[in-house]
Write an enzyme that holds these catalytic residues in place. Structure first.
Site, PDB file in Angstrom:
ATOM      1  N   HIS A   1       0.803  -1.227   0.000  1.00 58.97           N
ATOM      2  CA  HIS A   1       0.000   0.000   0.000  1.00 58.97           C
ATOM      3  C   HIS A   1       0.834   1.275   0.000  1.00 58.97           C
ATOM      4  O   HIS A   1       0.278   2.368  -0.140  1.00 58.97           O
ATOM      5  CB  HIS A   1      -0.935   0.035   1.205  1.00 58.97           C
ATOM      6  CG  HIS A   1      -1.971  -1.047   1.209  1.00 58.97           C
ATOM      7  ND1 HIS A   1      -2.817  -1.263   0.142  1.00 58.97           N
ATOM      8  CD2 HIS A   1      -2.300  -1.972   2.155  1.00 58.97           C
ATOM      9  CE1 HIS A   1      -3.626  -2.275   0.435  1.00 58.97           C
ATOM     10  NE2 HIS A   1      -3.322  -2.732   1.628  1.00 58.97           N
TER      11      HIS A   1
ATOM     12  N   ASP B   1      -3.283 -10.935  -1.933  1.00 63.98           N
ATOM     13  CA  ASP B   1      -3.721 -10.415  -0.647  1.00 63.98           C
ATOM     14  C   ASP B   1      -5.198 -10.027  -0.771  1.00 63.98           C
ATOM     15  O   ASP B   1      -5.666  -9.659  -1.850  1.00 63.98           O
ATOM     16  CB  ASP B   1      -2.866  -9.186  -0.323  1.00 63.98           C
ATOM     17  CG  ASP B   1      -3.025  -8.670   1.094  1.00 63.98           C
ATOM     18  OD1 ASP B   1      -4.102  -8.132   1.396  1.00 63.98           O
ATOM     19  OD2 ASP B   1      -2.065  -8.762   1.874  1.00 63.98           O
TER      20      ASP B   1
ATOM     21  N   HIS C   1      -6.560  -7.429   0.152  1.00 66.03           N
ATOM     22  CA  HIS C   1      -6.634  -6.006  -0.160  1.00 66.03           C
ATOM     23  C   HIS C   1      -5.923  -5.716  -1.481  1.00 66.03           C
ATOM     24  O   HIS C   1      -4.872  -6.301  -1.768  1.00 66.03           O
ATOM     25  CB  HIS C   1      -5.998  -5.174   0.962  1.00 66.03           C
ATOM     26  CG  HIS C   1      -6.639  -5.376   2.301  1.00 66.03           C
ATOM     27  ND1 HIS C   1      -6.293  -6.412   3.139  1.00 66.03           N
ATOM     28  CD2 HIS C   1      -7.608  -4.670   2.936  1.00 66.03           C
ATOM     29  CE1 HIS C   1      -7.031  -6.329   4.248  1.00 66.03           C
ATOM     30  NE2 HIS C   1      -7.827  -5.284   4.145  1.00 66.03           N
TER      31      HIS C   1
ATOM     32  N   ASP D   1      -4.540 -12.846   4.316  1.00 69.70           N
ATOM     33  CA  ASP D   1      -5.679 -12.288   5.032  1.00 69.70           C
ATOM     34  C   ASP D   1      -7.012 -12.587   4.356  1.00 69.70           C
ATOM     35  O   ASP D   1      -8.053 -12.118   4.803  1.00 69.70           O
ATOM     36  CB  ASP D   1      -5.516 -10.782   5.228  1.00 69.70           C
ATOM     37  CG  ASP D   1      -5.167 -10.038   3.954  1.00 69.70           C
ATOM     38  OD1 ASP D   1      -5.004 -10.676   2.905  1.00 69.70           O
ATOM     39  OD2 ASP D   1      -5.055  -8.794   4.005  1.00 69.70           O
TER      40      ASP D   1
END
Length: 392
Positions: free
Chosen positions: A135, A171, A173, A260
């Site tokens: 990120h 992931d 995200h 995750d």
């Protein structure tokens, strides 16, 4: 068959800790490495531990602005933080902490070290377990990420070897930071499969985010429906990854292995099991053997079921990378070492029991939506890539 592989690890990287109650808990790293050791998956020859190094300032500046790096260094040393939010720092997600410049430079250097080992041919595959900070943007931190180890390693491969890099991110995200840094670069393909930004941070990663300029068509996103589970997710991997590899012809795969998306993760809703991580890394390694001389640079990433999920998922990933079968029974010595500290009952097996993973309602509807998303991506993006043949 065991494959020459390196696990990039040093306990010093565990200093990347924002505060004791922060979900990005570095204890998951120690738990994972200790489980690998307990299962006999680390040795001194073919599946060995290699220490990280610090990323240089030049390596950080290849992907981050001078202003941002100077700000991180100032905050790290205890300077004033009134302007920290301007740089995406000092927030609940990404707080400022003493020494952050040094330890985040070490994390970036771990993934750079993995890239060096793979691209030199010293090993075929390397796992920077502390990396995966997808990120971080060019001029700001975000979502627990300060410096982008991933972008730094990609930039190094491009600069030092002229290599084409496929960046795969599954992931839960969206890998927004890496995508943004290489959004106009046709020599870096970013492919992110993640929970849809309609429901989850960072709210990006839709099919129409295709890149810009010369990089148009080289950013690919598959936003998945909540409660996707293993079968639909793996079906998309099995369909899309071979097509991307054949068309893009990368020299190396860099794969971010955030875990995750697991059903027990407290921050997401995708409901995967450990099967997803074992089968995905197997497919990645098979495709790397076919298309890019086996070269895989792997990192960790998200994963917030620190005790129950992360050590098992990343142990399976290490087993896949190093070509070692992973025993299913978790050794008693590992359980005895950690159960007293764990706030939950630790699983006794590495792999989830399929019988305990009951399907969610609306499974057929969810799978149909995911298939439509995949076909929308293929129609929009894939004809733009050199050499792509949809076969229609």
């Amino acid at each position: 068959m065991t494959v020459p592989s390196a696990l990039i690890w040093d306990p010093a990287v565990a200093r990347y800790q924002f505060r004791p109650d922060h979900p990005f808990n570095p204890r998951r790293l120690e738990l994972s490495v200790s489980l690998m050791e307990s299962l006999g998956l680390i040795n001194d020859t073919t599946a060995r531990v290699v220490a990280p190094r610090m990323a240089t300032e030049a390596e950080l500046l290849a992907v981050h602005s001078r202003e941002y790096v100077d700000a991180v260094r100032r905050f790290s040393a205890g300077g004033g933080t009134d302007d920290a939010p301007r740089y995406g720092l000092g927030t609940d997600d990404t707080p400022v902490f003493p020494g952050m410049h040094e330890v985040t430079s070490l994390v970036a250097g771990a993934t750079l070290r993995a890239a060096e080992l793979v691209m030199s041919g010293e090993v075929k595959r390397a796992f920077s377990i502390c990396g995966g900070l997808h990120h971080a943007h060019r001029g700001r931190g975000s979502g627990f990420c300060v410096y982008s180890d991933l972008a730094a390693a990609i930039a190094w491969v491009r600069r030092e070897h002229g290599g084409r890099v496929l960046y795969l991110d599954y992931d839960a995200h969206h890998g927004d930071g890496v995508q943004g840094i290489f959004y106009d670069d046709p020599e870096v393909m970013t492919l992110s499969l993640h929970e849809s930004g309609r429901y989850l941070f960072p709210g990006t990663g839709f099919v129409d985010e295709l890149g810009e300029g010369e990089g148009y068509g080289y950013s690919l996103n598959v936003p998945l429906e909540p409660f996707t589970e293993d079968d639909s997710w793996l079906a998309i991997h099995a369909k899309l990854l071979p097509e991307v590899m054949e068309a893009f012809r990368p020299d190396v795969i860099l794969v971010q292995n955030g875990c995750d998306g697991h059903a027990l993760d407290p921050l997401t809703h995708l409901r995967a099991s450990t099967r997803l991580y074992e089968e995905t890394i197997r497919l990645v390694c098979e495709l790397a053997d076919t298309h890019c001389n086996g070269r895989v640079i792997a990192t960790g990433g998200g994963g917030y079921a620190v005790w129950e999920v992360v050590p098992r998922a990343w142990t399976l990933i290490w087993g896949g990378l190093s070509g070692q079968p992973v025993p299913d029974r978790i050794p008693h010595d590992w359980l005895n070492r950690w159960q007293g500290e764990a706030p939950v009952l630790l699983p006794e097996r590495v792999r989830d029991d399929p019988a305990a993973h009951k399907p969610v309602p609306r499974r057929e509807e969810i799978e149909a939506t995911n298939r439509r998303t995949l076909e929308s991506l293929r129609r929009q993006a894939l004809p733009l890539i050199r050499g792509w043949d949809l076969g229609w």
